[in-house]
Design a protein around this motif. Structure first.
Motif, PDB file in Angstrom:
ATOM      1  N   PHE A 197       0.937  -1.138   0.005  1.00 33.48           N
ATOM      2  CA  PHE A 197      -0.076   0.082  -0.086  1.00 33.48           C
ATOM      3  C   PHE A 197       0.920   1.314   0.010  1.00 33.48           C
ATOM      4  N   LYS A 198       2.149   1.218   0.645  1.00 32.81           N
ATOM      5  CA  LYS A 198       2.923   2.217   0.458  1.00 32.81           C
ATOM      6  C   LYS A 198       3.273   2.658  -0.905  1.00 32.81           C
ATOM      7  N   ARG A 199       3.785   1.614  -1.660  1.00 27.33           N
ATOM      8  CA  ARG A 199       3.930   1.877  -3.063  1.00 27.33           C
ATOM      9  C   ARG A 199       2.837   2.482  -3.882  1.00 27.33           C
ATOM     10  N   PHE A 200       1.418   1.905  -3.575  1.00 29.75           N
ATOM     11  CA  PHE A 200       0.420   2.351  -4.094  1.00 29.75           C
ATOM     12  C   PHE A 200       0.219   3.927  -3.807  1.00 29.75           C
ATOM     13  N   ASN A 201       0.094   4.190  -2.571  1.00 32.34           N
ATOM     14  CA  ASN A 201       0.422   5.640  -2.163  1.00 32.34           C
ATOM     15  C   ASN A 201       1.247   6.541  -2.935  1.00 32.34           C
ATOM     16  N   ASP A 202       2.543   5.973  -2.763  1.00 32.77           N
ATOM     17  CA  ASP A 202       3.921   6.713  -3.423  1.00 32.77           C
ATOM     18  C   ASP A 202       3.484   6.756  -5.000  1.00 32.77           C
ATOM     19  N   THR A 203       2.944   6.024  -5.766  1.00 30.33           N
ATOM     20  CA  THR A 203       2.946   6.195  -7.010  1.00 30.33           C
ATOM     21  C   THR A 203       1.465   6.953  -7.602  1.00 30.33           C
ATOM     22  N   HIS A 204       0.368   6.641  -6.751  1.00 29.60           N
ATOM     23  CA  HIS A 204      -0.797   7.381  -7.163  1.00 29.60           C
ATOM     24  C   HIS A 204      -1.236   8.511  -6.316  1.00 29.60           C
ATOM     25  N   GLY A 205      -0.519   8.637  -5.176  1.00 29.21           N
ATOM     26  CA  GLY A 205      -1.186   9.492  -4.294  1.00 29.21           C
ATOM     27  C   GLY A 205      -1.974   9.259  -3.146  1.00 29.21           C
ATOM     28  N   HIS A 206      -1.789  10.245  -2.257  1.00 30.35           N
ATOM     29  CA  HIS A 206      -2.566   9.652  -1.102  1.00 30.35           C
ATOM     30  C   HIS A 206      -4.190   9.613  -1.148  1.00 30.35           C
ATOM     31  N   LEU A 207      -4.499  10.477  -1.803  1.00 29.09           N
ATOM     32  CA  LEU A 207      -6.058  10.616  -2.278  1.00 29.09           C
ATOM     33  C   LEU A 207      -6.517   9.498  -2.800  1.00 29.09           C
ATOM     34  N   ALA A 208      -5.988   8.713  -3.914  1.00 29.77           N
ATOM     35  CA  ALA A 208      -6.109   7.562  -4.490  1.00 29.77           C
ATOM     36  C   ALA A 208      -6.178   6.540  -3.349  1.00 29.77           C
ATOM     37  N   GLY A 209      -5.180   6.620  -2.351  1.00 26.83           N
ATOM     38  CA  GLY A 209      -4.836   5.852  -1.446  1.00 26.83           C
ATOM     39  C   GLY A 209      -6.437   5.723  -0.645  1.00 26.83           C
ATOM     40  N   ASP A 210      -6.618   6.827  -0.449  1.00 28.45           N
ATOM     41  CA  ASP A 210      -7.764   7.020   0.655  1.00 28.45           C
ATOM     42  C   ASP A 210      -9.022   6.186  -0.311  1.00 28.45           C
ATOM     43  N   ARG A 211      -8.979   6.457  -1.448  1.00 27.46           N
ATOM     44  CA  ARG A 211     -10.223   6.051  -2.262  1.00 27.46           C
ATOM     45  C   ARG A 211      -9.977   4.479  -2.125  1.00 27.46           C
ATOM     46  N   ASN A 263     -11.240  -8.535  -7.170  1.00 23.50           N
ATOM     47  CA  ASN A 263     -12.178  -8.136  -8.279  1.00 23.50           C
ATOM     48  C   ASN A 263     -12.987  -6.851  -8.147  1.00 23.50           C
ATOM     49  N   ALA A 264     -13.537  -6.817  -6.930  1.00 20.80           N
ATOM     50  CA  ALA A 264     -14.384  -5.605  -6.921  1.00 20.80           C
ATOM     51  C   ALA A 264     -13.623  -4.286  -6.808  1.00 20.80           C
ATOM     52  N   VAL A 265     -12.753  -4.316  -6.015  1.00 23.84           N
ATOM     53  CA  VAL A 265     -11.980  -3.125  -5.617  1.00 23.84           C
ATOM     54  C   VAL A 265     -11.371  -2.124  -7.051  1.00 23.84           C
ATOM     55  N   SER A 266     -10.852  -3.073  -8.019  1.00 28.60           N
ATOM     56  CA  SER A 266     -10.457  -2.292  -9.324  1.00 28.60           C
ATOM     57  C   SER A 266     -11.468  -2.025  -9.950  1.00 28.60           C
ATOM     58  N   ARG A 267     -12.737  -2.572  -9.836  1.00 24.97           N
ATOM     59  CA  ARG A 267     -14.018  -1.957 -10.555  1.00 24.97           C
ATOM     60  C   ARG A 267     -14.367  -0.636 -10.007  1.00 24.97           C
ATOM     61  N   HIS A 268     -14.083  -0.690  -8.826  1.00 24.02           N
ATOM     62  CA  HIS A 268     -14.381   0.786  -8.006  1.00 24.02           C
ATOM     63  C   HIS A 268     -13.162   1.729  -8.490  1.00 24.02           C
ATOM     64  N   MET A 269     -12.185   1.227  -8.657  1.00 22.69           N
ATOM     65  CA  MET A 269     -10.981   2.249  -8.990  1.00 22.69           C
ATOM     66  C   MET A 269     -10.633   2.292 -10.454  1.00 22.69           C
ATOM     67  N   ALA A 270     -11.702   2.698 -11.266  1.00 24.65           N
ATOM     68  CA  ALA A 270     -11.206   2.716 -12.893  1.00 24.65           C
ATOM     69  C   ALA A 270      -9.919   3.575 -12.976  1.00 24.65           C
ATOM     70  N   GLY A 271      -9.106   3.096 -13.895  1.00 28.00           N
ATOM     71  CA  GLY A 271      -7.695   3.603 -14.271  1.00 28.00           C
ATOM     72  C   GLY A 271      -6.624   3.373 -13.111  1.00 28.00           C
ATOM     73  N   LEU A 272      -6.894   2.722 -11.946  1.00 21.12           N
ATOM     74  CA  LEU A 272      -5.760   2.421 -11.171  1.00 21.12           C
ATOM     75  C   LEU A 272      -5.441   1.073 -11.218  1.00 21.12           C
ATOM     76  N   PRO A 273      -4.318   0.451 -11.037  1.00 17.89           N
ATOM     77  CA  PRO A 273      -3.975  -1.054 -10.769  1.00 17.89           C
ATOM     78  C   PRO A 273      -4.932  -1.624  -9.727  1.00 17.89           C
ATOM     79  N   ALA A 274      -4.962  -2.897 -10.144  1.00 20.73           N
ATOM     80  CA  ALA A 274      -5.746  -3.810  -9.002  1.00 20.73           C
ATOM     81  C   ALA A 274      -5.009  -3.685  -7.513  1.00 20.73           C
ATOM     82  N   ILE A 275      -6.183  -4.046  -6.669  1.00 18.64           N
ATOM     83  CA  ILE A 275      -5.518  -3.864  -5.136  1.00 18.64           C
ATOM     84  C   ILE A 275      -5.570  -5.301  -4.781  1.00 18.64           C
ATOM     85  N   SER A 276      -4.713  -6.002  -3.951  1.00 15.58           N
ATOM     86  CA  SER A 276      -4.682  -7.242  -3.374  1.00 15.58           C
ATOM     87  C   SER A 276      -4.755  -7.052  -1.990  1.00 15.58           C
ATOM     88  N   ILE A 277      -5.338  -8.211  -1.008  1.00 21.30           N
ATOM     89  CA  ILE A 277      -5.078  -8.190   0.302  1.00 21.30           C
ATOM     90  C   ILE A 277      -4.580  -9.396   0.775  1.00 21.30           C
TER      91      ILE A 277
END
Ligand SMILES: Nc1nc2c(ncn2[C@@H]2O[C@H](COP(=O)(O)OP(=O)(O)OP(=O)(O)O)[C@@H](O)[C@H]2O)c(=O)[nH]1
Length: 315
Positions: A197-211, A263-277
């Motif tokens: 998630f740190k990489r996600f925040n660093d790459t796409h910004g904190h607001l995208a991280g919040d989303r 599956n679902a998170v990437s649908r909510h996050m159009a344009g951003l890479p998939a998230i895994s947990i």
């Protein structure tokens, strides 16, 4: 005092409604009329009050706590203030502040009692006034209890995701752990952590991280059963408590959550890479505390991370 000049103004006030002036004319000579500018503190706790003020014109605000807090009661023309401390002969319990330039009839304690003795109508009006003060006090108490419970429930909610927070978890999960031990029923805990998630925040910004956090929270919430408990544990970590759930079904639920997030998170996050947990699972033991149960789920989560992430491991 020139009663006749003020007769109409006085007769319109709540205290003097229906009062025959013949009976009280002589007593009214002891009253005075004052002009008070805006901002004057008329009555305050800690200072004895020896007068009843009848508002012929203007407006006063009553503050039950401190004057810098919003007023609890606003009184206008025809109302009176000071009656409670005057009748009980004790210190005022509220601040009364003049909030618009006012003209007031001032009655001393002795005069007020003499007027009550001289006029039934005035005594009845005073009773009605006191009764409405009690009602207004009750309304203020009811409102404050309502606000307090609102604040209390807000204190258990995470502002970003809308899920319950760690403070709530400490109480709600603990109750379930105690119940599970008492009833000897199985119970599982899942610790859920977003991968890289740190990489996600660093790459796409904190607001995208919040989303992303909100999307994960919503997906987890949509995929648990009605009796399961979910909370944001902190940062990018969530905890799920599954009551009456043995290891096999708990792992199946964990796997379902993992897949749903992929599956679902990437649908909510159009344009951003998939998230895994990654998820760690632990089962309640007879000698567990909430802390030891969560610790084991955390260890299992660590195993899931070292096994390559985007997977479920158990303690
Ligand atoms: N956008 C956002 N980021 C948060 C929030 N809370 C925590 N984080 C970020 O979550 C990241 C967690 O990073 P790490 O603990 O290093 O973990 P990770 O990068 O997910 O790596 P692994 O867990 O090992 O997969 C940090 O960058 C935090 O700043 C939040 O409310 N909003």
């Amino acid at each position: 005092m020139q009663l006749t000049r003020l007769h109409d103004d006085i007769a319109r006030t709540r205290l003097f409604t229906g009062v025959s002036f013949d009976a009280i004319e002589r007593l009214m000579e002891h009253c005075s009329v004052i002009e008070v500018p805006e901002g004057v503190v008329l009555i305050e706790p800690g200072k004895s009050n020896d007068n009843l003020y009848v508002l012929l014109e203007g407006q006063v605000d009553v503050h039950l706590t401190t004057p810098d807090q919003p007023y609890n009661l606003r009184l206008g023309q025809g109302e009176c203030v000071g009656e409670m401390s005057l009748i009980e002969a004790c210190e005022p319990s509220a601040y009364v502040i003049v909030s618009a330039a006012s003209r007031m009839l001032v009655l001393s304690r002795d005069t007020m009692w003499s007027l009550i003795n001289a006029s039934h109508a005035l005594a009845r009006n005073m009773l009605i006034t006191l009764s409405s003060r009690v009602r207004q006090g009750n309304d203020a108490v009811r409102y404050s209890i309502h606000r307090q419970s609102e604040f209390e429930s807000l204190a258990f909610v995470d502002g970003l995701t809308g899920l319950h927070n760690r403070r709530w978890l400490d109480q709600a999960f603990r109750r379930q752990v105690e119940r599970g031990q008492r009833d000897g029923k199985p119970l599982a805990v899942l610790m859920v952590d977003i991968d890289h998630f740190k990489r996600f925040n660093d790459t796409h910004g904190h607001l995208a991280g919040d989303r992303a956090l909100r999307a994960v929270a919503m997906t987890l919430n949509d995929n648990i059963r009605p009796g399961d408990l979910l909370a944001r544990f902190g940062g990018e970590e969530f905890a799920v408590l599954l009551p009456d759930t043995g290891q096999e079904p708990a792992l199946a639920i964990a796997e379902r959550l993992r897949r749903a997030v992929s599956n679902a998170v990437s649908r909510h996050m159009a344009g951003l890479p998939a998230i895994s947990i990654s998820i760690g699972e632990s089962q309640l033991r007879a000698d567990d505390t909430l802390e030891s149960l969560l610790d084991r789920a955390d260890d299992a989560l660590y195993s899931a991370k070292t096994a390559g992430r985007n997977c479920v491991r158990w303690a």
